[in-house]
Motif scaffolding. Structure first.
Motif, mmCIF file in Angstrom:
data_model
loop_
_atom_site.group_PDB
_atom_site.id
_atom_site.type_symbol
_atom_site.label_atom_id
_atom_site.label_comp_id
_atom_site.label_asym_id
_atom_site.label_seq_id
_atom_site.Cartn_x
_atom_site.Cartn_y
_atom_site.Cartn_z
ATOM 1 N N SER A 332 0.886 -1.156 0.000
ATOM 2 C CA SER A 332 0.000 0.000 0.000
ATOM 3 C C SER A 332 0.927 1.210 0.000
ATOM 4 N N ILE A 333 1.078 1.789 -1.195
ATOM 5 C CA ILE A 333 2.025 2.890 -1.353
ATOM 6 C C ILE A 333 1.611 4.032 -0.422
ATOM 7 N N GLY A 334 2.544 4.475 0.369
ATOM 8 C CA GLY A 334 2.229 5.533 1.330
ATOM 9 C C GLY A 334 2.254 5.016 2.761
ATOM 10 N N THR A 335 2.267 3.668 2.900
ATOM 11 C CA THR A 335 2.434 3.094 4.239
ATOM 12 C C THR A 335 3.768 2.374 4.347
ATOM 13 N N ASN A 336 4.389 2.108 3.178
ATOM 14 C CA ASN A 336 5.597 1.281 3.116
ATOM 15 C C ASN A 336 5.355 -0.102 3.718
ATOM 16 N N GLU A 337 4.104 -0.583 3.596
ATOM 17 C CA GLU A 337 3.758 -1.885 4.158
ATOM 18 C C GLU A 337 2.883 -2.670 3.184
ATOM 19 N N GLY A 338 3.014 -3.981 3.236
ATOM 20 C CA GLY A 338 2.077 -4.847 2.524
ATOM 21 C C GLY A 338 0.827 -5.022 3.360
ATOM 22 N N ALA A 339 -0.258 -5.444 2.712
ATOM 23 C CA ALA A 339 -1.561 -5.496 3.380
ATOM 24 C C ALA A 339 -1.612 -6.551 4.483
ATOM 25 N N LEU A 340 -1.017 -7.704 4.228
ATOM 26 C CA LEU A 340 -1.072 -8.764 5.242
ATOM 27 C C LEU A 340 -0.334 -8.329 6.509
ATOM 28 N N PHE A 341 0.772 -7.618 6.315
ATOM 29 C CA PHE A 341 1.544 -7.120 7.446
ATOM 30 C C PHE A 341 0.727 -6.135 8.267
ATOM 31 N N THR A 342 0.156 -5.136 7.588
ATOM 32 C CA THR A 342 -0.630 -4.110 8.283
ATOM 33 C C THR A 342 -1.783 -4.752 9.055
ATOM 34 N N GLU A 343 -2.486 -5.665 8.414
ATOM 35 C CA GLU A 343 -3.672 -6.241 9.048
ATOM 36 C C GLU A 343 -3.304 -7.212 10.173
ATOM 37 N N GLY A 388 15.283 -6.406 19.247
ATOM 38 C CA GLY A 388 14.208 -5.465 18.953
ATOM 39 C C GLY A 388 14.176 -5.019 17.493
ATOM 40 N N ILE A 389 13.096 -4.288 17.157
ATOM 41 C CA ILE A 389 12.889 -3.885 15.763
ATOM 42 C C ILE A 389 13.756 -2.689 15.403
ATOM 43 N N ASN A 390 14.482 -2.846 14.306
ATOM 44 C CA ASN A 390 15.257 -1.744 13.770
ATOM 45 C C ASN A 390 14.491 -1.111 12.607
ATOM 46 N N THR A 391 14.113 -1.942 11.632
ATOM 47 C CA THR A 391 13.285 -1.476 10.518
ATOM 48 C C THR A 391 11.984 -2.255 10.552
ATOM 49 N N GLU A 392 10.858 -1.537 10.661
ATOM 50 C CA GLU A 392 9.582 -2.226 10.829
ATOM 51 C C GLU A 392 9.140 -2.922 9.540
ATOM 52 N N SER A 393 9.239 -2.199 8.429
ATOM 53 C CA SER A 393 8.798 -2.776 7.148
ATOM 54 C C SER A 393 9.693 -2.262 6.047
ATOM 55 N N GLN A 394 10.012 -3.124 5.089
ATOM 56 C CA GLN A 394 10.938 -2.713 4.035
ATOM 57 C C GLN A 394 10.756 -3.527 2.765
ATOM 58 N N PHE A 395 11.255 -2.965 1.661
ATOM 59 C CA PHE A 395 11.379 -3.723 0.418
ATOM 60 C C PHE A 395 12.510 -4.717 0.655
ATOM 61 N N VAL A 396 12.295 -5.952 0.258
ATOM 62 C CA VAL A 396 13.272 -6.962 0.618
ATOM 63 C C VAL A 396 14.575 -6.797 -0.138
ATOM 64 N N GLU A 397 14.455 -6.389 -1.400
ATOM 65 C CA GLU A 397 15.712 -6.154 -2.118
ATOM 66 C C GLU A 397 15.494 -5.047 -3.133
ATOM 67 N N VAL A 398 16.226 -3.991 -2.983
ATOM 68 C CA VAL A 398 16.157 -2.884 -3.926
ATOM 69 C C VAL A 398 17.525 -2.791 -4.589
ATOM 70 N N ARG A 399 17.518 -2.759 -5.925
ATOM 71 C CA ARG A 399 18.797 -2.682 -6.651
ATOM 72 C C ARG A 399 19.278 -1.239 -6.628
ATOM 73 N N GLU A 400 20.097 -0.946 -5.643
ATOM 74 C CA GLU A 400 20.562 0.427 -5.424
ATOM 75 C C GLU A 400 21.203 1.021 -6.668
ATOM 76 N N GLU A 401 21.849 0.178 -7.498
ATOM 77 C CA GLU A 401 22.564 0.701 -8.663
ATOM 78 C C GLU A 401 21.613 1.303 -9.698
ATOM 79 N N LEU A 402 20.317 1.028 -9.593
ATOM 80 C CA LEU A 402 19.357 1.561 -10.566
ATOM 81 C C LEU A 402 18.726 2.868 -10.091
ATOM 82 N N LEU A 403 19.016 3.266 -8.874
ATOM 83 C CA LEU A 403 18.294 4.414 -8.309
ATOM 84 C C LEU A 403 19.056 5.723 -8.494
#
Lengths: 403, 86
Positions: A332-343, A388-403
């Protein structure tokens, strides 16, 4: 799912789409609407062939001019008392959006297979689950299949749940596009006699009939509209025990059980639980087996029903874990979370249970999900359990070289 | 009254709501020009164009909302929209 030994002699190697089309056929639909869209097309192509070969009696196969028409045709047909079927995906499903609400509000037990695919733009035909997740508020039941056999077995189950007098809601049988729709695997094609025994004919409460005119989909002013919404929610809640009961009954007749609302895999003493929906579960289970072989207490929670959302069952399944990682093939763009996670987080909040839950959005647009990636997630989850939690939710792999 | 599943209800009950009062323009036939083609009856979204025994048509002003589709579509230009005045 482990192979049922008795099934081995009955197994054939077929494509997932063929198995699903065959399952739709043995459910004896009366109206099928069809509009092609990758990766769903093979399903309606196979049904078209069955029709041409005279294998689906008492059925109309309608070639429509868009997905909007495909679902609209089924609304009319279902109101007229027909058992209805279609299959779609991605942009096609999104085009249906408006009518999905109508089908649910009119309480029509239409069943559709969704061959899950990413949404545009950029255009991408590969698998993720953004399309059906984006329809989660339309009032449709949503079940997610793990493998080919389940994608097929889900159809008679879904008809039985949807057509139940205490439910009467439309349903989506979601299968991952390509990964399940285009793969060949040994499986059992549903037997007509067993399906007839399991699934009785649809007996609608009201029928659109010129001899006895009734108004369907009428207007509701503010003094009654809220009650319609309330009744839809009640129907969804009624579906919770039905999904469990129907899966169990299916197991008794066919000898296969894919889980009810959820399915637990090696969770009994698990410290780390990985949650997900769909074909990714097979990959996760392989990795978890390796961890278990090394004596590490890792388990998997398969969420089979996303609508209705099985809050109680999820709470019970994960409450004793030290950490839970939720994998979503959607965001859900704007939450940085997938729906199953949020719910999942939402259903734990008031349960006086504060185990850490972390989320990953994964496999967008069909990106391969490798064993190493799952192992990396498990390692990160283990770290969360201790520090403990460091990053709550994230993209699992982002190809930094493309950004 | 109880809500039925999906709100299915008896047909035709909205006949009690005489929606003709919504109209600001009233369609009027010019029978000199009318060719009896019946297009007005087909296009009327409110079934307010009724056939007469002589083959011409008449309006049911209890329900005609004055949308003007019939006048717009009439190939003989035989329907005039007249401003409703008190």
């Amino acid at each position: 799912m482990a192979v049922n030994l008795e099934d081995k002699s009955k197994m054939v190697v077929t494509e997932g789409s063929y198995a699903v089309a065959h399952a739709a056929k043995v459910c004896r639909p009366n109206v099928i609407s069809a509009y092609p869209i990758t990766p769903q097309t093979h399903i309606v192509e196979n049904l078209s062939k069955f029709m041409a070969d005279g294998e689906i009696p008492n059925c109309e196969y309608i070639n429509v001019e868009s997905e909007f028409s495909a679902i609209s045709a089924l609304v009319g047909a279902s109101a007229a008392g027909a058992r209805t079927y279609s299959a779609t995906t991605s942009q096609g499903l999104e085009l249906m959006h408006e009518v999905l609400f109508n089908a649910a509000g009119m309480r029509l037990p239409i069943v559709m297979t969704i061959a899950n695919r990413a949404v545009s733009a950029p255009i991408n035909i590969w698998n993720d689950q953004q399309d059906s997740i984006s329809q989660r508020d339309t009032g449709w039941l949503q079940l997610y299949a793990e493998d080919l056999q389940e994608s097929a077995d889900m159809l008679p189950q879904l008809y039985k749940i949807a057509e139940d007098k205490e439910v009467l809601l439309p349903g989506m049988a979601c299968m991952d596009g390509f990964i399940l729709s285009h793969v060949y695997e040994p499986l059992v094609l549903l037997e007509q006699d067993l399906t007839d025994e399991f699934l009785p004919a649809y007996e609608p409460e009201y029928v659109l009939d010129p001899k006895n005119p009734m108004s369907f989909g009428a207007f509701a002013a503010p003094d009654t509209y809220e009650e319609f919404r309330y009744l839809q929610e009640q129907a969804m809640q009624n579906a919770l025990p039905k999904i469990e009961a129907v899966a169990k009954e299916f197991g008794e007749i066919f000898g296969r059980f894919h889980g009810g609302l959820i399915d637990e895999y090696r969770t009994e003493d698990a410290e780390v639980i990985i949650m997900a929906m769909g074909s990714i579960l097979g990959t996760i289970k392989d990795v978890v087996d390796e961890y278990r072989a090394r004596g590490e207490k890792i388990g998997v929670l398969k969420v089979r029903a996303f609508r209705p959302f099985p809050k109680e069952q999820i709470r019970k399944a994960i409450k004793d874990a030290a950490v839970v990682a939720v994998l979503d093939k959607n965001i859900s763009i704007g939450t940085n979370e997938g729906a199953l996670f949020t719910e999942t987080k939402a259903c734990m909040y008031n349960a006086r249970c504060d185990i850490p839950i972390i989320g990953y959005t994964i496999g967008h647009g069909g990106r391969d999900i490798r064993l190493e990636t799952i192992a990396k997630i498990i390692e990160e989850a283990k770290e969360v359990a201790s520090s403990g939690i460091n990053t709550e939710s994230q993209f699992v792999e982002v190809r930094e070289e493309l950004l | 009254m109880k809500i039925t599943t999906g709100g299915v209800c008896k047909a035709g009950t909205t006949l009690v709501n005489k929606t003709g009062g919504w109209r600001s323009f009233r369609p009027v036939f010019n029978y000199e020009k009318c060719k009896k083609c019946g297009l007005c009856e087909i296009v009327c979204p409110d079934m307010s164009v009724l056939p007469k025994e002589d083959g011409f048509f008449k309006y049911n002003y209890d329900y005609c909302k004055g949308c003007g589709i019939c006048a717009n579509e009439c190939p003989a230009d035989a329907i005039e929209m007249v401003l409703e005045e008190k």
